[in-house]
Motif scaffolding. Structure first.
Motif, mmCIF file in Angstrom:
data_model
loop_
_atom_site.group_PDB
_atom_site.id
_atom_site.type_symbol
_atom_site.label_atom_id
_atom_site.label_comp_id
_atom_site.label_asym_id
_atom_site.label_seq_id
_atom_site.Cartn_x
_atom_site.Cartn_y
_atom_site.Cartn_z
ATOM 1 N N THR A 203 31.158 46.321 43.790
ATOM 2 C CA THR A 203 31.234 46.346 42.649
ATOM 3 C C THR A 203 30.119 45.516 42.281
ATOM 4 O O THR A 203 29.651 44.486 42.719
ATOM 5 C CB THR A 203 32.520 45.518 41.825
ATOM 6 O OG1 THR A 203 33.701 46.274 42.292
ATOM 7 C CG2 THR A 203 32.250 45.451 40.381
ATOM 8 N N THR A 324 37.776 52.467 32.564
ATOM 9 C CA THR A 324 39.021 51.673 32.340
ATOM 10 C C THR A 324 38.720 50.520 31.430
ATOM 11 O O THR A 324 37.603 49.886 31.578
ATOM 12 C CB THR A 324 39.763 51.171 33.473
ATOM 13 O OG1 THR A 324 40.776 50.489 33.374
ATOM 14 C CG2 THR A 324 38.646 50.432 34.358
ATOM 15 N N GLY A 326 39.842 47.038 30.191
ATOM 16 C CA GLY A 326 40.768 46.119 30.088
ATOM 17 C C GLY A 326 40.537 45.125 29.177
ATOM 18 O O GLY A 326 41.412 44.270 28.885
ATOM 19 N N SER A 331 41.077 40.690 28.990
ATOM 20 C CA SER A 331 40.158 40.907 30.274
ATOM 21 C C SER A 331 38.814 40.484 29.839
ATOM 22 O O SER A 331 38.201 41.170 29.103
ATOM 23 C CB SER A 331 40.361 42.053 31.184
ATOM 24 O OG SER A 331 39.673 41.815 32.363
ATOM 25 N N SER A 334 36.749 42.004 35.497
ATOM 26 C CA SER A 334 37.548 42.212 36.629
ATOM 27 C C SER A 334 36.752 43.222 37.666
ATOM 28 O O SER A 334 35.525 43.484 37.308
ATOM 29 C CB SER A 334 38.544 43.231 35.924
ATOM 30 O OG SER A 334 38.021 44.490 35.416
ATOM 31 N N THR A 335 37.305 43.653 38.626
ATOM 32 C CA THR A 335 36.760 44.687 39.576
ATOM 33 C C THR A 335 37.687 45.738 39.692
ATOM 34 O O THR A 335 38.592 45.640 40.469
ATOM 35 C CB THR A 335 36.565 43.921 41.068
ATOM 36 O OG1 THR A 335 37.401 43.257 41.410
ATOM 37 C CG2 THR A 335 35.594 42.971 41.032
ATOM 38 N N PRO A 336 37.446 46.731 38.976
ATOM 39 C CA PRO A 336 38.391 48.004 38.969
ATOM 40 C C PRO A 336 38.338 48.698 40.292
ATOM 41 O O PRO A 336 37.321 48.745 40.910
ATOM 42 C CB PRO A 336 37.982 48.864 37.618
ATOM 43 C CG PRO A 336 36.240 48.510 37.903
ATOM 44 C CD PRO A 336 36.289 47.211 37.906
ATOM 45 N N ASN A 339 39.153 55.552 41.361
ATOM 46 C CA ASN A 339 40.032 56.548 41.189
ATOM 47 C C ASN A 339 39.898 57.818 42.174
ATOM 48 O O ASN A 339 39.158 58.678 41.953
ATOM 49 C CB ASN A 339 40.020 56.999 39.773
ATOM 50 C CG ASN A 339 40.981 58.006 39.470
ATOM 51 O OD1 ASN A 339 41.895 58.170 40.153
ATOM 52 N ND2 ASN A 339 40.841 58.932 38.492
ATOM 53 N N GLY A 347 34.244 49.783 34.645
ATOM 54 C CA GLY A 347 35.303 48.802 33.676
ATOM 55 C C GLY A 347 34.688 48.173 32.495
ATOM 56 O O GLY A 347 33.521 47.620 32.610
ATOM 57 N N HIS A 349 35.396 45.447 29.098
ATOM 58 C CA HIS A 349 36.044 44.162 28.939
ATOM 59 C C HIS A 349 35.874 43.841 27.703
ATOM 60 O O HIS A 349 35.424 44.312 26.595
ATOM 61 C CB HIS A 349 35.474 43.377 30.041
ATOM 62 C CG HIS A 349 35.597 43.510 31.521
ATOM 63 N ND1 HIS A 349 34.344 44.075 32.127
ATOM 64 C CD2 HIS A 349 36.731 43.511 32.531
ATOM 65 C CE1 HIS A 349 34.824 44.462 33.307
ATOM 66 N NE2 HIS A 349 36.255 43.997 33.501
ATOM 67 N N SER A 373 32.521 49.767 40.020
ATOM 68 C CA SER A 373 32.634 49.909 41.406
ATOM 69 C C SER A 373 32.595 51.162 41.917
ATOM 70 O O SER A 373 32.796 52.010 41.055
ATOM 71 C CB SER A 373 34.615 49.464 41.560
ATOM 72 O OG SER A 373 34.729 48.375 40.982
#
Length: 404
Positions: A203, A324, A326, A331, A334-336, A339, A347, A349, A373
């Motif tokens: 990431t 995504t 969050g 949030s 984060s470290t998604p 998929n 990701g 935030h 990521s």
């Protein structure tokens, strides 16, 4: 006597969980009536009656795992099911046993006769009961669920959770509660673990000054909602920026097939959506060919289908990249997880005011951390960093999106 079988469930899906029976043993059913809901790792499938009659047995209970072709129960064909009016001989004006009727005081609410009787016995107004049957028909199961539900109490507004609340303890002295994983939750767990094990997961991060895009959205949102009927969020802007960045760095939009790299010359943008059943990732087809407003419409449509449990297999297959967010839950970073079999996920935030250096002076700006990521097997660190930088450039100068 005919058997109710688990139908084909879609691409590569071989099992499901019995989520909810909509009919009880002894209920009269008409052709097309939904009998039972099956939950797969992707969608909810309603199994309809293929002939009229009476549901004589339910071979599988709620929570049971079933495979394609398994017997779920049996229907006995008969006059009662084939011709409901015959059951009401002598009362020609009575509604058919399975035909929905309008609830008193709410002409637009369709209620099955069984549901109307159950509502009368429970002291409920059927017009107040949400219908889950085909076309919004209120079924007896809907009324029974409403009758057994606790009275609503006012509560503070809270963000939507990623999963349903934990079940209440069986009794006051219980310190633990065990609940069998649903098919969807098991598959989510398997897929996430497989993604971590099958990819060289890494990431990288950057931050975006949201001043310009916030001003643009603020200026346009009322007009777009009035003229286009869609609430303009930041997500379609990010989807557009990501689509342009994927064109510049196609490796991030690729896929590994054995020892071959498959380049996708289109962008089917996956959008992670939180629902009561868990996280699902429907995708917007050909996102790279669409305007920001059209992307916003498509995201709103698939998100609604996801929350309503109405996603199709087409919604959930064919994605090439995922976003995504969050940040809607607070949030900050984060470290998604990728998929899989995609090779990248963006990701987003929470946007937060922070002091930043602007031309040698400290200013307070709305800043957002973003994370990419990626699968380091085919995406080098340089490509990943430049991909994020490109998204940053486009979001901080949104007019640049218009020239591509």
């Amino acid at each position: 006597m005919s058997s109710i079988k688990v139908p084909p469930l879609g691409e590569s899906i071989v099992e499901a969980t019995v989520s909810r029976w909509l009919k009880k043993e002894g209920d009269v059913v008409a052709v097309g009536d939904s009998l039972v809901e099956l939950e797969t790792d992707k969608i909810i499938v309603e199994v309809p009656a293929l002939e009229a009659g009476t549901l004589t047995s339910r071979a599988k209970g709620e929570g049971d795992v079933v495979a394609v072709g398994d017997a779920l129960g049996e229907i006995a064909a008969g006059a009662a099911g084939a011709s409901p009016a015959a059951a009401n001989s002598g009362t020609p004006d009575a509604p058919k046993a399975d035909a929905p009727v309008a609830a008193s005081g709410a002409a637009e609410t369709k209620v099955s006769p069984a549901a109307a009787r159950a509502a009368a016995e429970s002291g409920l107004n059927p017009a107040d009961v949400p219908g889950t049957g085909r076309g919004g028909v209120v079924s007896k199961a809907d009324v029974m669920a409403a009758a057994s539900a606790p009275a609503a109490t006012p509560k503070a507004s809270t963000p939507q959770a990623f999963a349903a609340p934990l079940p209440a303890p069986a009794d006051a002295s219980s310190r633990e509660t065990r609940e069998k994983m649903s098919t969807r939750r098991k598959r989510i767990a398997e897929n996430l673990l497989h993604s971590q094990q099958a990819t060289a997961h890494l990431t990288t991060f950057n931050e975006i000054d949201m001043t310009a895009i916030s001003a643009l959205r603020e200026r346009l949102k009322d007009r777009v909602e009035k003229e286009q009927g869609v609430k303009l969020s930041f997500m379609p802007f990010f989807a557009k920026a990501a689509s342009l960045a994927l064109k510049a760095y196609p490796m991030v939009n690729a896929q590994i097939d054995g020892d071959t790299i498959v380049y996708k010359h289109y962008v089917n943008m996956g959008i992670a959506v939180a629902s009561d059943a868990g996280l699902v990732v429907p995708n917007v087809k050909d996102c790279d060919q669409k305007s920001v407003v059209q992307i916003g419409k498509d995201i709103s449509a698939v998100a609604k289908r996801a929350r309503d449990g109405k996603l199709s297999m087409d919604d959930l297959t064919g994605g090439t990249f995922t976003i995504t967010n969050g940040g809607v839950f607070g949030s900050l970073i984060s470290t998604p997880i990728i998929n899989y079999p995609q090779v990248g996920i963006l990701g987003l935030h929470k946007t937060q005011d922070r002091p930043v250096a602007i031309d040698g002076a400290v200013e307070i700006r709305p800043m957002m951390y973003v994370a990419l990521s990626y699968d380091h097997r085919i995406i080098d660190g340089q490509q990943a960093v430049l991909f994020l930088v490109r998204i940053k450039e486009l979001m901080e100068d949104p007019a640049a999106m218009l020239v591509y």
